[in-house]
Design an enzyme around this catalytic site. Structure first.
Site, PDB file in Angstrom:
ATOM      1  N   HIS A 195       0.886  -1.409  -0.117  1.00 16.72           N
ATOM      2  CA  HIS A 195       0.078   0.055   0.021  1.00 16.72           C
ATOM      3  C   HIS A 195       0.840   1.171   0.013  1.00 16.72           C
ATOM      4  O   HIS A 195       0.339   2.361  -0.019  1.00 16.72           O
ATOM      5  CB  HIS A 195      -0.859   0.077   1.311  1.00 16.72           C
ATOM      6  CG  HIS A 195      -1.913  -1.130   1.257  1.00 16.72           C
ATOM      7  ND1 HIS A 195      -2.991  -1.046   0.034  1.00 16.72           N
ATOM      8  CD2 HIS A 195      -2.227  -1.965   2.181  1.00 16.72           C
ATOM      9  CE1 HIS A 195      -3.672  -2.077   0.587  1.00 16.72           C
ATOM     10  NE2 HIS A 195      -3.307  -2.719   1.328  1.00 16.72           N
ATOM     11  N   ASP A 232      -2.862 -10.670  -2.256  1.00 13.94           N
ATOM     12  CA  ASP A 232      -3.463 -10.184  -1.142  1.00 13.94           C
ATOM     13  C   ASP A 232      -4.821  -9.669  -1.601  1.00 13.94           C
ATOM     14  O   ASP A 232      -5.191  -9.318  -2.584  1.00 13.94           O
ATOM     15  CB  ASP A 232      -2.504  -8.682  -0.698  1.00 13.94           C
ATOM     16  CG  ASP A 232      -2.950  -8.355   0.576  1.00 13.94           C
ATOM     17  OD1 ASP A 232      -2.148  -8.530   1.401  1.00 13.94           O
ATOM     18  OD2 ASP A 232      -3.830  -7.588   0.673  1.00 13.94           O
ATOM     19  N   HIS A 290      -6.233  -7.271  -0.876  1.00 18.84           N
ATOM     20  CA  HIS A 290      -6.385  -5.663  -0.928  1.00 18.84           C
ATOM     21  C   HIS A 290      -5.515  -5.145  -2.093  1.00 18.84           C
ATOM     22  O   HIS A 290      -4.689  -5.962  -2.406  1.00 18.84           O
ATOM     23  CB  HIS A 290      -5.759  -4.845   0.250  1.00 18.84           C
ATOM     24  CG  HIS A 290      -6.412  -5.098   1.433  1.00 18.84           C
ATOM     25  ND1 HIS A 290      -5.977  -5.923   2.365  1.00 18.84           N
ATOM     26  CD2 HIS A 290      -7.541  -4.739   2.167  1.00 18.84           C
ATOM     27  CE1 HIS A 290      -6.860  -6.213   3.722  1.00 18.84           C
ATOM     28  NE2 HIS A 290      -7.488  -5.336   3.377  1.00 18.84           N
ATOM     29  N   ASP A 299      -4.620 -12.637   3.392  1.00 15.38           N
ATOM     30  CA  ASP A 299      -5.631 -12.292   3.806  1.00 15.38           C
ATOM     31  C   ASP A 299      -6.888 -12.484   3.034  1.00 15.38           C
ATOM     32  O   ASP A 299      -7.940 -12.191   3.428  1.00 15.38           O
ATOM     33  CB  ASP A 299      -5.677 -10.832   4.605  1.00 15.38           C
ATOM     34  CG  ASP A 299      -4.795  -9.956   3.534  1.00 15.38           C
ATOM     35  OD1 ASP A 299      -4.666 -10.180   2.382  1.00 15.38           O
ATOM     36  OD2 ASP A 299      -4.731  -8.704   3.709  1.00 15.38           O
TER      37      ASP A 299
HETATM   38 ZN   LIG Z   1      -4.071  -6.969   2.588  1.00 12.42          ZN
END
Ligand SMILES: [Zn+2]
Length: 308
Positions: A127, A164, A166, A245
């Site tokens: 991120h 991931d 995200h 995740d």
């Molecule tokens: Zn994540």
């Protein structure tokens, strides 16, 4: 058997964003325990991550931003950069080792000392945008490693694969204008950080998927979208932003992957790496917050990397 390097550092345990923060030092402890319980430790070569230099990190971030982050650790307590992302007095020690792990992994794999490598690191990185720390991330570890492969080792094409839950907004931000790098990813959408679905650059193959999707949806995307894009790019090295995740048991997201899916996708990536990359894969830990499923998934991923 494949030679697989496992890179970590005790400093990565020192970064602590508060007692109830899901991005906790216990994540690395859980991975370590499960690795030993599975008997994998005998088959891996273990390495202590070095400290990345400001020059190395500045290949992915503006130098002033790197220096500002390094200077912003508090003397005591916790300093929040956003509601999710905070610095403790040791955070930058951990962040420098995390970035350094990716660099070491790249060096080990490109020098032929290991066929592939896994970096058990925190803080994670995907991120972190060029000029902005966010979402538990400070330096974009996979971006620093990929730029190291391109700039220091002279590779012409690499791929970054991100599974991931995200979207890796930071990685996209850093590489959207760098056609040497192909990024392929899946991510739950709409979901934090609410990016990735609109107007991607041509070198970004980021596929949003709906909450509740399971392995069948994931495998279809990998087979029909990722694999042709990867083969077309013919990367000389594959980097993995390995977040776990998207696991069924992980409450951070709402996807339904299981260990078998992580093993399967790792096999697929090994096949691409065997075709164009002399088998070179460097995998770096991103998310994964349910300690049990994180540790089991990492072990499944490493077992597959190591052909065990
Ligand atoms: Zn994540």
């Amino acid at each position: 058997m494949t030679s697989t390097a496992f890179i970590t550092h005790r400093d990565c345990w020192l970064h602590n964003m508060g007692e109830h923060h899901p991005e906790s030092p216990e994540r690395l402890g859980a991975i370590n325990d499960r690795l030993i319980a599975a008997g994998l430790d005998m088959y891996l070569s273990f390495h202590d991550a070095p400290v990345a230099s400001v020059d190395q990190i500045s290949r992915a971030h503006p130098r002033e931003h790197v220096e500002e982050l390094l200077a912003s650790v508090p003397e005591h307590g916790i300093r929040h950069l956003d509601p999710d992302t905070a610095l403790c007095p040791h955070s930058m020690k951990a962040a420098l080792r995390s970035a350094g792990a990716g660099i070491m992994a790249t060096d080990l794999v490109l020098s032929g000392q290991a066929e592939n490598a896994f970096c058990a690191i925190r803080p994670p990185g995907h991120h972190a945008e060029a000029g902005k720390a966010m979402g538990f991330c400070f330096f974009n570890n996979v971006a620093v490693a990929a730029r190291h492969a391109l700039e220091e080792h002279g590779l012409k094409r690499v791929a970054i694969v991100d599974f991931d839950v995200h979207h890796g907004n930071g990685t996209e931000d850093i590489f959207k204008d760098d056609p040497r790098v192909l990024m392929v990813s899946i991510f739950q959408h709409p979901f934090y950080p609410y990016s990735g679905a609109d107007n991607p650059a041509p070198n970004m193959v980021n596929v949003p998927i709906k909450a509740g999707s399971r392995g069948d949806v994931f495998r279809e995307i990998v087979t029909n979208i990722w694999m042709p894009a990867l083969r077309n790019h013919a990367p000389e090295m594959i980097f993995i932003s390995a977040g776990f995740d998207a696991h069924y048991e992980d409450d951070m997201g709402s996807l339904g992957l299981v260990e078998a899916d992580y093993m399967w996708v790792t096999e697929q990536l090994k096949a691409v790496a065997a075709e164009s990359a002399n088998r070179r894969i460097v995998s770096l830990l991103e998310g994964g917050y349910s300690l049990s499923s994180l540790a089991r998934s990492v072990v499944a991923h490493i077992k597959t990397l190591a052909d065990l």
